[in-house]
Design a protein around this motif. Structure first.
Motif, short mmCIF file in Angstrom:
data_model
loop_
_atom_site.label_atom_id
_atom_site.label_comp_id
_atom_site.label_asym_id
_atom_site.label_seq_id
_atom_site.Cartn_x
_atom_site.Cartn_y
_atom_site.Cartn_z
N VAL A 184 1.04 -1.32 0.04
CA VAL A 184 -0.06 -0.16 0.41
C VAL A 184 0.67 1.70 0.19
O VAL A 184 1.88 1.22 0.61
N PRO A 185 0.93 2.04 -0.71
CA PRO A 185 -0.26 2.17 -1.76
C PRO A 185 -0.30 1.99 -3.66
O PRO A 185 -1.36 2.43 -4.78
N LYS A 186 1.16 1.00 -3.53
CA LYS A 186 1.15 0.83 -4.74
C LYS A 186 0.37 -0.10 -5.85
O LYS A 186 0.19 0.36 -6.82
N ARG A 187 -0.16 -0.84 -4.75
CA ARG A 187 -1.02 -2.30 -5.28
C ARG A 187 -2.33 -2.30 -5.14
O ARG A 187 -3.40 -2.85 -5.50
N ALA A 188 -2.88 -0.80 -4.12
CA ALA A 188 -4.24 -1.14 -3.46
C ALA A 188 -3.82 0.51 -2.42
O ALA A 188 -2.57 0.50 -2.02
N ARG A 189 -5.02 1.17 -2.68
CA ARG A 189 -5.30 2.17 -2.08
C ARG A 189 -5.51 1.75 -0.13
O ARG A 189 -4.77 2.83 0.54
N GLU A 190 -5.54 1.03 0.47
CA GLU A 190 -5.94 0.57 1.27
C GLU A 190 -6.01 -0.97 1.80
O GLU A 190 -6.41 -1.64 0.75
N LEU A 191 -5.22 -1.66 3.04
CA LEU A 191 -6.01 -2.81 2.92
C LEU A 191 -7.52 -3.46 3.27
O LEU A 191 -8.11 -2.54 3.62
N LEU A 205 -5.75 -20.60 5.02
CA LEU A 205 -5.70 -20.05 3.65
C LEU A 205 -7.06 -18.72 3.31
O LEU A 205 -7.80 -20.03 3.22
N HIS A 206 -6.53 -17.98 3.51
CA HIS A 206 -8.32 -17.20 3.11
C HIS A 206 -8.10 -16.16 2.32
O HIS A 206 -6.94 -15.83 1.62
N ARG A 207 -9.82 -16.44 1.24
CA ARG A 207 -9.52 -15.92 -0.62
C ARG A 207 -10.70 -14.19 0.28
O ARG A 207 -11.55 -14.37 0.86
N LEU A 208 -10.00 -13.50 -0.13
CA LEU A 208 -10.31 -12.36 -0.56
C LEU A 208 -11.14 -11.64 -1.27
O LEU A 208 -10.69 -11.90 -2.61
N PRO A 209 -12.46 -11.69 -0.94
CA PRO A 209 -13.20 -10.39 -2.03
C PRO A 209 -12.17 -10.05 -3.56
O PRO A 209 -11.67 -9.22 -3.06
N PRO A 210 -12.79 -10.37 -4.84
CA PRO A 210 -12.15 -9.21 -5.94
C PRO A 210 -12.02 -7.47 -4.74
O PRO A 210 -13.17 -7.36 -4.94
N ARG A 211 -11.48 -6.75 -6.29
CA ARG A 211 -11.23 -5.79 -5.85
C ARG A 211 -12.04 -4.35 -6.60
O ARG A 211 -12.31 -5.17 -7.68
N ARG A 212 -12.89 -3.52 -5.88
CA ARG A 212 -13.93 -3.03 -6.84
C ARG A 212 -12.50 -1.93 -7.45
O ARG A 212 -12.13 -1.98 -6.32
N PRO A 213 -13.09 -2.20 -9.08
CA PRO A 213 -11.95 -0.77 -9.48
C PRO A 213 -12.20 0.64 -8.87
O PRO A 213 -13.14 0.99 -8.41
#
Length: 168
Positions: free
Chosen positions: A11-18, A160-168
């Motif tokens: 963060v913030p390189k690949r995502a704006r937030e956790l 292992l927990h899968r996270l839902p896809p991020r919204r654009p």
């Protein structure tokens, strides 16, 4: 003792937030283990504020401000289990042997860098865990993190927990 394992937050390189799910899990954990590549100090500050205990290292994408605050290798005994945390372990080929030779005193080594979830054991019993990345799935189908329980010298309930896809 409830554990949360994460790495490569970027963060913030690949995502704006956790992701919210990750933050909620952090607050339920007794200890958070982070295997580096934070990218910014604000994420480190956030995890220090939200977690009861943080065991963390810097990664190859972490600059001087993070390297001043974090070690390259961290060790902790949690629930009678001897943990190590490191960012890079080298290529997948021969990883178990290399890590067992480098960390003979450990029961579990948490690592990151590849963004690829990993759960194996070396011949001598060292368990190697890579929780993947909660923000950058790279070639994986999901962003991920892990939880586990350490008690009585045993590591159990590794998930292992899968996270839902991020919204654009």
């Amino acid at each position: 003792m409830r554990l949360l394992l994460t790495s490569d937050t970027h963060v913030p390189k690949r995502a704006r937030e956790l992701p919210g799910e990750l933050l909620e899990s952090i607050e339920r954990a007794d200890v958070v283990l982070h295997a580096g590549d934070w990218v910014d100090t604000a994420t480190l500050d956030l995890l220090e504020a939200r977690s009861r205990r943080l065991v963390a290292v810097y990664g190859n994408n972490d600059g001087p401000a993070l390297r001043d605050r974090l070690p390259e290798v961290a060790r902790a005994e949690l629930g009678g289990v001897r943990f190590g945390v490191v960012h890079e372990t080298g290529p997948a080929q021969g990883r178990e042997r290399r890590c067992a030779e480098r960390f003979p005193e450990l029961d579990v080594l948490v690592f990151g860098h590849s963004h690829i979830p990993w759960d194996t054991a070396a011949e001598g019993g060292l368990r190697l865990l890579n929780p993947g990345s909660p923000t950058d799935r790279r070639r994986q189908p999901y962003c991920t993190y892990m939880t586990a329980v350490a008690a009585g010298g045993q590591l159990t309930e590794v998930e292992l927990h899968r996270l839902p896809p991020r919204r654009p």
